[in-house]
Design an enzyme around this catalytic site. Sequence first.
Site, PDB file in Angstrom:
ATOM      1  N   LYS A  81       0.854  -1.183   0.000  1.00  0.00           N
ATOM      2  CA  LYS A  81       0.000   0.000   0.000  1.00  0.00           C
ATOM      3  C   LYS A  81       0.887   1.229   0.000  1.00  0.00           C
ATOM      4  O   LYS A  81       2.003   1.223   0.523  1.00  0.00           O
ATOM      5  CB  LYS A  81      -0.880   0.026   1.251  1.00  0.00           C
ATOM      6  CG  LYS A  81      -2.150   0.855   1.100  1.00  0.00           C
ATOM      7  CD  LYS A  81      -3.199   0.116   0.285  1.00  0.00           C
ATOM      8  CE  LYS A  81      -4.525   0.852   0.275  1.00  0.00           C
ATOM      9  NZ  LYS A  81      -5.569   0.084  -0.399  1.00  0.00           N
ATOM     10  N   GLY A 182     -20.751   6.506   5.720  1.00  0.00           N
ATOM     11  CA  GLY A 182     -20.013   6.934   4.543  1.00  0.00           C
ATOM     12  C   GLY A 182     -20.948   7.156   3.366  1.00  0.00           C
ATOM     13  O   GLY A 182     -22.012   6.534   3.265  1.00  0.00           O
ATOM     14  N   GLY A 184     -19.281   7.916   0.098  1.00  0.00           N
ATOM     15  CA  GLY A 184     -18.363   7.988  -1.036  1.00  0.00           C
ATOM     16  C   GLY A 184     -18.782   7.070  -2.162  1.00  0.00           C
ATOM     17  O   GLY A 184     -19.918   6.565  -2.188  1.00  0.00           O
ATOM     18  N   VAL A 186     -17.882   3.946  -3.073  1.00  0.00           N
ATOM     19  CA  VAL A 186     -18.236   2.569  -2.733  1.00  0.00           C
ATOM     20  C   VAL A 186     -19.529   2.534  -1.929  1.00  0.00           C
ATOM     21  O   VAL A 186     -20.422   1.714  -2.200  1.00  0.00           O
ATOM     22  CB  VAL A 186     -17.092   1.884  -1.966  1.00  0.00           C
ATOM     23  CG1 VAL A 186     -17.534   0.510  -1.471  1.00  0.00           C
ATOM     24  CG2 VAL A 186     -15.861   1.740  -2.854  1.00  0.00           C
ATOM     25  N   ALA A 187     -19.648   3.412  -0.948  1.00  0.00           N
ATOM     26  CA  ALA A 187     -20.883   3.467  -0.164  1.00  0.00           C
ATOM     27  C   ALA A 187     -22.084   3.727  -1.054  1.00  0.00           C
ATOM     28  O   ALA A 187     -23.160   3.153  -0.854  1.00  0.00           O
ATOM     29  CB  ALA A 187     -20.776   4.551   0.904  1.00  0.00           C
TER      30      ALA A 187
END
Length: 349
Positions: A81, A182, A184, A186-187
């Site tokens: 990452k 959330g 965003g 993905v949410a």
Amino acid sequence: MTTPWGLPDFDDHEAVHFFTDHKSGLKAIIAVHSTHLGPAAGGARFWHYAKDEEALVDALRLSRGMSYKNAMAGLPLGGGKSVILADEERTKSPELLHAFGKEVDKLGGRYITAEDVGMSVTDMIEVARSTGFVAGLPNSAGDVGGDPGPHTALGVFLGIKAAVKWALGKDSLNGLHIALQGAGSVATGVALHACAEGARLSIADIDHAKAKKLADRAGGKVVSPEEILSIEADVLSPCALGAILDESTIPDLKVPVVAGAANNQLATPEDGERLLARQILYAPDYVINAGGIINVCTEYLGDGDASLVRHRIEGIPRRLEQIWAEGSETGTDPASVADAMAQRLIGRA
């Protein structure tokens, strides 16, 4: 900056690289946790940290999670990452992205980057001008690639359905209440899948306008970020940042299921035991949210098409069921079961 050694989240990482480019303003960390199964793959996070040490801890935790995620998804990839330390204004320029790409390239393919929080497909195009060790690039109709977010959202949605079936004996989300933390990308995908199946949504985000926009689209209601973790619902779906489940928040949960997209939802390993003690079913985050990296891997390796990506994502519920079954047999919390499985796969049992 604090060195990795001695930090609780340092897990015999193979390498931790620190990069600075004064001309572009780049400050970045690339953490390579394991290359046992293949090159370390994991997205680049662009985030403003109050302290540099927080960025290091994030890189360590996220890279370890990617090792586990890729292994549990059956992918020929290790885990890594990167975090790019943004200033308070979150200033991002092509020069900064090019400089980051050059640093990725210097690792010679040991680390493969893609999108994460704060990074977009457009950003990956800029990074790709400096390195070929990048995925999440634009795709043409029918091809894999592009924004991994929708694939992550699909996997999380299927995982929520599996959790509801396991814990509540229900085959559908119709009429169930999901508390979504959330708003965003993905949410949003999770919310739209869930509402299409008849779920009722309560949505919270630190950006009230984003929460309101998603609630309007999904027919849900907006609640405050402070309220979302204690709201009474059938499912809590954390889809923001991590470490939100701990000894102070778990006692206030009023849900039988926790299943969401956020990485590192448990603040400590003991929090998995705390959830089990409260008889709350937990879907280990790096298992349920693997849809994005499945798409990235298929794109980067060129070993399949969109139908293969879908097939691989549809395997997420089966992996969760294996974890829950073993946990039920042994009395072990699902997070610990998943960790042990992943550690065996990467040769660290």
